[in-house]
Design a protein around this motif. Structure first.
Motif, short mmCIF file in Angstrom:
data_model
loop_
_atom_site.label_atom_id
_atom_site.label_comp_id
_atom_site.label_asym_id
_atom_site.label_seq_id
_atom_site.Cartn_x
_atom_site.Cartn_y
_atom_site.Cartn_z
N GLY A 1 0.81 -1.20 0.00
CA GLY A 1 0.00 0.00 0.00
C GLY A 1 0.85 1.25 0.00
O GLY A 1 2.05 1.21 -0.27
N LEU A 2 0.19 2.36 0.31
CA LEU A 2 0.84 3.67 0.35
C LEU A 2 1.05 4.08 1.81
O LEU A 2 0.13 3.99 2.63
N ALA B 1 12.26 -1.83 -7.96
CA ALA B 1 11.84 -0.45 -8.10
C ALA B 1 11.82 -0.08 -9.59
O ALA B 1 12.51 -0.70 -10.39
N PRO B 2 11.05 0.94 -9.96
CA PRO B 2 10.99 1.35 -11.37
C PRO B 2 12.37 1.66 -11.92
O PRO B 2 13.14 2.42 -11.30
N GLY B 3 12.69 1.07 -13.06
CA GLY B 3 13.96 1.33 -13.70
C GLY B 3 15.16 0.66 -13.07
O GLY B 3 16.29 0.89 -13.49
N LYS B 4 14.92 -0.18 -12.08
CA LYS B 4 16.03 -0.85 -11.40
C LYS B 4 15.88 -2.36 -11.50
O LYS B 4 14.80 -2.87 -11.77
N GLU B 5 16.98 -3.04 -11.23
CA GLU B 5 16.93 -4.49 -11.26
C GLU B 5 16.30 -5.01 -9.97
O GLU B 5 16.31 -4.35 -8.93
N ARG B 6 15.79 -6.21 -10.08
CA ARG B 6 15.23 -6.86 -8.91
C ARG B 6 16.34 -7.14 -7.91
O ARG B 6 17.44 -7.55 -8.28
N GLU B 7 16.07 -6.92 -6.61
CA GLU B 7 17.09 -7.12 -5.60
C GLU B 7 16.55 -7.90 -4.40
O GLU B 7 15.37 -7.84 -4.07
N PHE B 8 17.45 -8.62 -3.77
CA PHE B 8 17.13 -9.39 -2.58
C PHE B 8 16.85 -8.45 -1.41
O PHE B 8 17.54 -7.44 -1.24
N VAL B 9 15.86 -8.81 -0.59
CA VAL B 9 15.52 -8.02 0.59
C VAL B 9 15.78 -8.82 1.87
O VAL B 9 16.51 -8.37 2.75
N ALA B 10 15.16 -9.99 1.98
CA ALA B 10 15.29 -10.78 3.21
C ALA B 10 14.89 -12.21 2.92
O ALA B 10 14.16 -12.49 1.95
N PRO C 1 11.44 6.65 1.11
CA PRO C 1 10.97 6.69 -0.29
C PRO C 1 11.71 5.69 -1.18
O PRO C 1 11.10 5.14 -2.11
N GLU C 2 12.95 5.43 -0.90
CA GLU C 2 13.71 4.49 -1.73
C GLU C 2 13.30 3.04 -1.50
O GLU C 2 13.79 2.14 -2.20
N ASP C 3 12.43 2.79 -0.53
CA ASP C 3 11.88 1.45 -0.36
C ASP C 3 10.71 1.20 -1.31
O ASP C 3 10.18 0.08 -1.38
N THR C 4 10.28 2.23 -2.02
CA THR C 4 9.18 2.08 -2.97
C THR C 4 9.56 1.06 -4.05
O THR C 4 10.59 1.19 -4.70
N ALA C 5 8.71 0.06 -4.21
CA ALA C 5 8.99 -1.02 -5.16
C ALA C 5 7.83 -2.00 -5.16
O ALA C 5 6.94 -1.93 -4.31
N GLY D 1 3.56 -10.41 -6.70
CA GLY D 1 4.07 -9.11 -6.28
C GLY D 1 3.00 -8.23 -5.66
O GLY D 1 1.82 -8.34 -5.99
N THR D 2 3.44 -7.35 -4.77
CA THR D 2 2.55 -6.37 -4.17
C THR D 2 3.28 -5.03 -4.11
O THR D 2 4.46 -4.97 -3.79
N GLN D 3 2.56 -3.97 -4.44
CA GLN D 3 3.18 -2.65 -4.55
C GLN D 3 3.28 -1.99 -3.18
O GLN D 3 2.31 -1.96 -2.42
N VAL D 4 4.46 -1.47 -2.89
CA VAL D 4 4.69 -0.65 -1.71
C VAL D 4 5.17 0.72 -2.18
O VAL D 4 6.16 0.82 -2.92
N THR D 5 4.46 1.76 -1.78
CA THR D 5 4.82 3.12 -2.16
C THR D 5 5.01 3.94 -0.89
O THR D 5 4.11 4.00 -0.06
N VAL D 6 6.18 4.56 -0.79
CA VAL D 6 6.50 5.38 0.38
C VAL D 6 6.62 6.82 -0.10
O VAL D 6 7.49 7.14 -0.92
N SER D 7 5.76 7.66 0.42
CA SER D 7 5.77 9.07 0.03
C SER D 7 6.65 9.88 0.98
O SER D 7 6.76 9.58 2.16
N SER D 8 7.26 10.91 0.41
CA SER D 8 8.17 11.74 1.21
C SER D 8 7.44 12.90 1.85
O SER D 8 6.29 13.16 1.57
#
Length: 122
Positions: free
Chosen positions: A10-11, A40-49, A91-95, A115-122
């Motif tokens: 979510g947001l 994230a948009p324009g970035k490669e998929r990355e490991f989180v946990a 905000p950089e956790d948005t992905a 997948g599920t969208q996470v959006t972090v607003s500044s």
């Protein structure tokens, strides 16, 4: 066939928290390591946990450096569900966050959720 279904995205404002859930089919959590990746948009998929069961009630977890101290992965073997508790979001956790399962450690990637969208607003 392993099926993974994410929920909880979510947001949220920067500094806030979210908890993602991943419900797995069968005995996935008992048989495989499970984890989270993000893209994230324009970035490669990355490991989180990732998390895997050791002997008895022992679990092992691993995290990307970018989320250490802020994110916590946990699992409920009875529910065959893995969680990702995310705090102090930036905000950089948005992905798009993907739940995964597999044999690789620490990045299990044989099976993927939608997948599920996470959006972090500044």
């Amino acid at each position: 066939q392993v099926q993974l279904v994410e929920s909880g995205g979510g947001l949220v404002q920067a500094g806030g928290s979210l908890r993602l859930s991943c419900a797995a089919s069968g005995r996935t959590f008992s048989n495989y390591a499970m984890g989270w990746f993000r893209q994230a948009p324009g970035k490669e998929r990355e490991f989180v946990a990732a998390i895997k069961r050791g002997g008895g009630s022992v679990y092992y977890a691993d995290y990307a450096d970018s989320v250490k101290g802020r994110f916590t992965i946990s699992g409920d073997s009875a529910k065959n569900t893995v969680y990702l508790r995310m705090t102090r979001l930036k905000p950089e956790d948005t992905a798009v966050y993907y739940c995964t399962a597999g044999s690789n450690w620490p990045g299990p990637n044989d099976y993927w959720g939608q997948g599920t969208q996470v959006t972090v607003s500044s």
